[in-house]
Structure formats: C-alpha cells, structure tokens
Design an enzyme around this catalytic site. Structure first.
Site, PDB file in Angstrom:
ATOM      1  N   ARG A  27      -2.505 -14.524   4.429  1.00 51.08           N
ATOM      2  CA  ARG A  27      -3.225 -13.848   5.517  1.00 51.08           C
ATOM      3  C   ARG A  27      -2.470 -14.040   6.834  1.00 51.08           C
ATOM      4  O   ARG A  27      -2.393 -13.118   7.653  1.00 51.08           O
ATOM      5  CB  ARG A  27      -4.662 -14.384   5.640  1.00 51.08           C
ATOM      6  CG  ARG A  27      -5.602 -14.058   4.482  1.00 51.08           C
ATOM      7  CD  ARG A  27      -5.850 -12.595   4.223  1.00 51.08           C
ATOM      8  NE  ARG A  27      -6.333 -11.841   5.344  1.00 51.08           N
ATOM      9  CZ  ARG A  27      -6.960 -10.660   5.239  1.00 51.08           C
ATOM     10  NH1 ARG A  27      -7.194 -10.106   4.043  1.00 51.08           N
ATOM     11  NH2 ARG A  27      -7.345 -10.008   6.297  1.00 51.08           N
ATOM     12  N   ASN A  35      -2.075   0.338   6.689  1.00 54.03           N
ATOM     13  CA  ASN A  35      -1.579  -0.929   7.224  1.00 54.03           C
ATOM     14  C   ASN A  35      -0.724  -1.731   6.236  1.00 54.03           C
ATOM     15  O   ASN A  35      -0.705  -2.954   6.271  1.00 54.03           O
ATOM     16  CB  ASN A  35      -2.732  -1.756   7.800  1.00 54.03           C
ATOM     17  CG  ASN A  35      -3.782  -2.091   6.764  1.00 54.03           C
ATOM     18  OD1 ASN A  35      -3.680  -1.682   5.620  1.00 54.03           O
ATOM     19  ND2 ASN A  35      -4.788  -2.844   7.174  1.00 54.03           N
ATOM     20  N   ARG A  91       2.354  -6.638   8.963  1.00 52.20           N
ATOM     21  CA  ARG A  91       1.678  -5.474   9.548  1.00 52.20           C
ATOM     22  C   ARG A  91       2.248  -5.128  10.923  1.00 52.20           C
ATOM     23  O   ARG A  91       2.342  -3.950  11.279  1.00 52.20           O
ATOM     24  CB  ARG A  91       0.166  -5.713   9.595  1.00 52.20           C
ATOM     25  CG  ARG A  91      -0.478  -5.538   8.208  1.00 52.20           C
ATOM     26  CD  ARG A  91      -1.869  -6.061   8.143  1.00 52.20           C
ATOM     27  NE  ARG A  91      -2.601  -5.591   6.957  1.00 52.20           N
ATOM     28  CZ  ARG A  91      -3.767  -6.074   6.578  1.00 52.20           C
ATOM     29  NH1 ARG A  91      -4.365  -7.023   7.278  1.00 52.20           N
ATOM     30  NH2 ARG A  91      -4.371  -5.610   5.492  1.00 52.20           N
ATOM     31  N   GLU A 136      -9.412 -10.450  -7.888  1.00 55.60           N
ATOM     32  CA  GLU A 136      -8.462  -9.366  -7.600  1.00 55.60           C
ATOM     33  C   GLU A 136      -7.217  -9.454  -8.487  1.00 55.60           C
ATOM     34  O   GLU A 136      -6.672  -8.425  -8.900  1.00 55.60           O
ATOM     35  CB  GLU A 136      -8.085  -9.393  -6.107  1.00 55.60           C
ATOM     36  CG  GLU A 136      -9.282  -9.039  -5.228  1.00 55.60           C
ATOM     37  CD  GLU A 136      -8.952  -9.027  -3.738  1.00 55.60           C
ATOM     38  OE1 GLU A 136      -7.814  -9.363  -3.355  1.00 55.60           O
ATOM     39  OE2 GLU A 136      -9.853  -8.658  -2.962  1.00 55.60           O
ATOM     40  N   HIS A 149      -2.228  -5.290   1.424  1.00 56.16           N
ATOM     41  CA  HIS A 149      -3.518  -5.963   1.201  1.00 56.16           C
ATOM     42  C   HIS A 149      -3.251  -7.410   0.856  1.00 56.16           C
ATOM     43  O   HIS A 149      -2.251  -7.716   0.211  1.00 56.16           O
ATOM     44  CB  HIS A 149      -4.265  -5.311   0.025  1.00 56.16           C
ATOM     45  CG  HIS A 149      -5.433  -6.130  -0.451  1.00 56.16           C
ATOM     46  ND1 HIS A 149      -6.675  -6.056   0.130  1.00 56.16           N
ATOM     47  CD2 HIS A 149      -5.533  -7.093  -1.422  1.00 56.16           C
ATOM     48  CE1 HIS A 149      -7.494  -6.928  -0.475  1.00 56.16           C
ATOM     49  NE2 HIS A 149      -6.820  -7.556  -1.424  1.00 56.16           N
ATOM     50  N   TYR A 205     -12.321  -1.987  -3.781  1.00 55.36           N
ATOM     51  CA  TYR A 205     -12.823  -2.139  -2.411  1.00 55.36           C
ATOM     52  C   TYR A 205     -14.341  -1.981  -2.334  1.00 55.36           C
ATOM     53  O   TYR A 205     -14.863  -1.628  -1.268  1.00 55.36           O
ATOM     54  CB  TYR A 205     -12.144  -1.120  -1.498  1.00 55.36           C
ATOM     55  CG  TYR A 205     -10.759  -1.546  -1.029  1.00 55.36           C
ATOM     56  CD1 TYR A 205     -10.585  -2.655  -0.207  1.00 55.36           C
ATOM     57  CD2 TYR A 205      -9.622  -0.828  -1.395  1.00 55.36           C
ATOM     58  CE1 TYR A 205      -9.329  -3.044   0.234  1.00 55.36           C
ATOM     59  CE2 TYR A 205      -8.353  -1.206  -0.956  1.00 55.36           C
ATOM     60  CZ  TYR A 205      -8.222  -2.323  -0.136  1.00 55.36           C
ATOM     61  OH  TYR A 205      -6.974  -2.702   0.312  1.00 55.36           O
ATOM     62  N   LYS A 239       0.823  -1.211   0.000  1.00 55.36           N
ATOM     63  CA  LYS A 239       0.000   0.000   0.000  1.00 55.36           C
ATOM     64  C   LYS A 239       0.862   1.268   0.000  1.00 55.36           C
ATOM     65  O   LYS A 239       2.079   1.219   0.246  1.00 55.36           O
ATOM     66  CB  LYS A 239      -0.941  -0.032   1.209  1.00 55.36           C
ATOM     67  CG  LYS A 239      -1.996  -1.152   1.123  1.00 55.36           C
ATOM     68  CD  LYS A 239      -2.974  -1.092   2.303  1.00 55.36           C
ATOM     69  CE  LYS A 239      -4.057  -2.138   2.180  1.00 55.36           C
ATOM     70  NZ  LYS A 239      -5.052  -2.024   3.299  1.00 55.36           N
ATOM     71  N   THR A 279      -5.646  -6.972  10.586  1.00 52.77           N
ATOM     72  CA  THR A 279      -5.864  -5.673   9.936  1.00 52.77           C
ATOM     73  C   THR A 279      -5.271  -4.530  10.754  1.00 52.77           C
ATOM     74  O   THR A 279      -4.634  -3.626  10.201  1.00 52.77           O
ATOM     75  CB  THR A 279      -7.384  -5.448   9.748  1.00 52.77           C
ATOM     76  OG1 THR A 279      -7.940  -6.579   9.074  1.00 52.77           O
ATOM     77  CG2 THR A 279      -7.658  -4.184   8.945  1.00 52.77           C
ATOM     78  N   PHE A 319     -15.293   3.724   6.973  1.00 54.67           N
ATOM     79  CA  PHE A 319     -13.903   3.942   6.571  1.00 54.67           C
ATOM     80  C   PHE A 319     -13.705   3.951   5.049  1.00 54.67           C
ATOM     81  O   PHE A 319     -12.580   4.116   4.582  1.00 54.67           O
ATOM     82  CB  PHE A 319     -12.995   2.882   7.218  1.00 54.67           C
ATOM     83  CG  PHE A 319     -13.326   1.450   6.855  1.00 54.67           C
ATOM     84  CD1 PHE A 319     -12.830   0.881   5.694  1.00 54.67           C
ATOM     85  CD2 PHE A 319     -14.135   0.679   7.684  1.00 54.67           C
ATOM     86  CE1 PHE A 319     -13.129  -0.436   5.355  1.00 54.67           C
ATOM     87  CE2 PHE A 319     -14.437  -0.649   7.356  1.00 54.67           C
ATOM     88  CZ  PHE A 319     -13.932  -1.194   6.182  1.00 54.67           C
TER      89      PHE A 319
END
Ligand code: UDP
Ligand code: MG
Length: 136
Positions: A85, A112, A102, A126, A115, A49, A9, A91, A57
């Site tokens: 993950r 964060n 993270r 995606e 993704h 998203y 990100k 998150t 948010f």
C-alpha cells in the site's frame, strides 16, 4: 513471509507500463510468487470489487476493469500488505506521494494503474480469486 495481491490494471497494461511497474515492485523488495495475464468478465470484476457495490463509481470500475487485460500477481515480503500500500500510493494519483507507482503511472483516480489488497484477510481472499494454493 507475508503475501498480498497486486493487479496491474488495464490502463497500465495498455500503455505498456506493466514491465516498469513489475521492476518497480521487485526493486521495492517484493518477490513474485505467481503472475498471469487475464481478461476479466463483468461477473468476475463485479465479484472482485463487490465491497464497492452500490457506490457511484462501481459501474465505471467494472467497465474499466473489463476493458482490457490485467496482470494479477502474488507478491511476498515482510508485512507485504502494508508495504505494498505504501509503494503504490494513494488511490488518487494527485494525492499519491512522489515516486509511488500511482504517482508515476496512474492517469486518474479511476484509471490508477494498480490494485493492492488492504488487509491480510482480504489478501488471502483476493489471492484465491486468481490463484490456487499450489500456484503460490
Ligand atoms: N475508484 C474510483 N473512484 C473513486 C474511488 C475509487 O474510480 O472515487 C476506483 C479506483 O480504481 C480504485 C478502486 O475504485 O482503485 C477501488 O477503490 P478503493 O477505495 O478500494 O481504492 P484502492 O484500495 O484501490 O486505493
Ligand atoms: Mg481498495
């Protein structure tokens, strides 16, 4: 082998942590099948998203994801979705396990660092958002 999509990100690209995050992913057993640097416009970020549309948010998330370059990549490993993950952590970095991406690199729940797709079905959608089949 299974595939998933990761996006480094804007916070992590901007702070110069992209290389360290890529090394972390490789050292965790993923191989990179495709990667690029991209700048998303609001329509692209909003589409990506869209599952979060209407949440408090959402606008901030679109603001953030369009604030600078991102690095989408296709990662391959056995059980890639679940494995990634685990490697990225929760998150909210305050809740992310020690040594996760993270935990190491995220600034906040919003900013964060990375993704990761949350299901095989979403991973395919995606991946298609950023890469064509001949690229990965
Ligand atoms: N997000 C946020 N505030 C929240 C929840 C999510 O800013 O309370 C942002 C955050 O950047 C997160 C993204 O929206 O990574 C997508 O949320 P999701 O619940 O899907 O988390 P993820 O799958 O990224 O862990
Ligand atoms: Mg998610």
């Amino acid at each position: 082998m299974d595939q998933t999509l990761a996006i480094i990100k804007p916070d992590a690209v901007g702070s110069g942590n992209a290389g360290k995050i890529i090394a972390h992913l490789e050292n965790s057993g993923f191989s990179i099948k495709a990667i690029r640097l991209a700048v998303l416009n609001r329509e692209q970020a909003g589409d990506f998203y869209s599952v979060h549309e209407g949440k408090p948010f959402y606008k901030g998330l679109v603001d953030f994801m369009t604030s600078g370059p991102v690095m989408p990549m296709v990662l391959e490993a056995d059980a890639a979705v679940e494995k990634l993950r685990g490697v990225i952590g929760a998150t909210d970095p305050a809740e992310a396990a020690e040594g996760t991406v993270r935990n190491l690199y995220a600034e906040s729940k919003g900013r964060n660092a990375i993704h990761a797709s949350d299901s095989d079905e979403n991973a395919q959608v995606e991946i298609g958002f950023f890469f064509s089949p001949n690229e990965c």
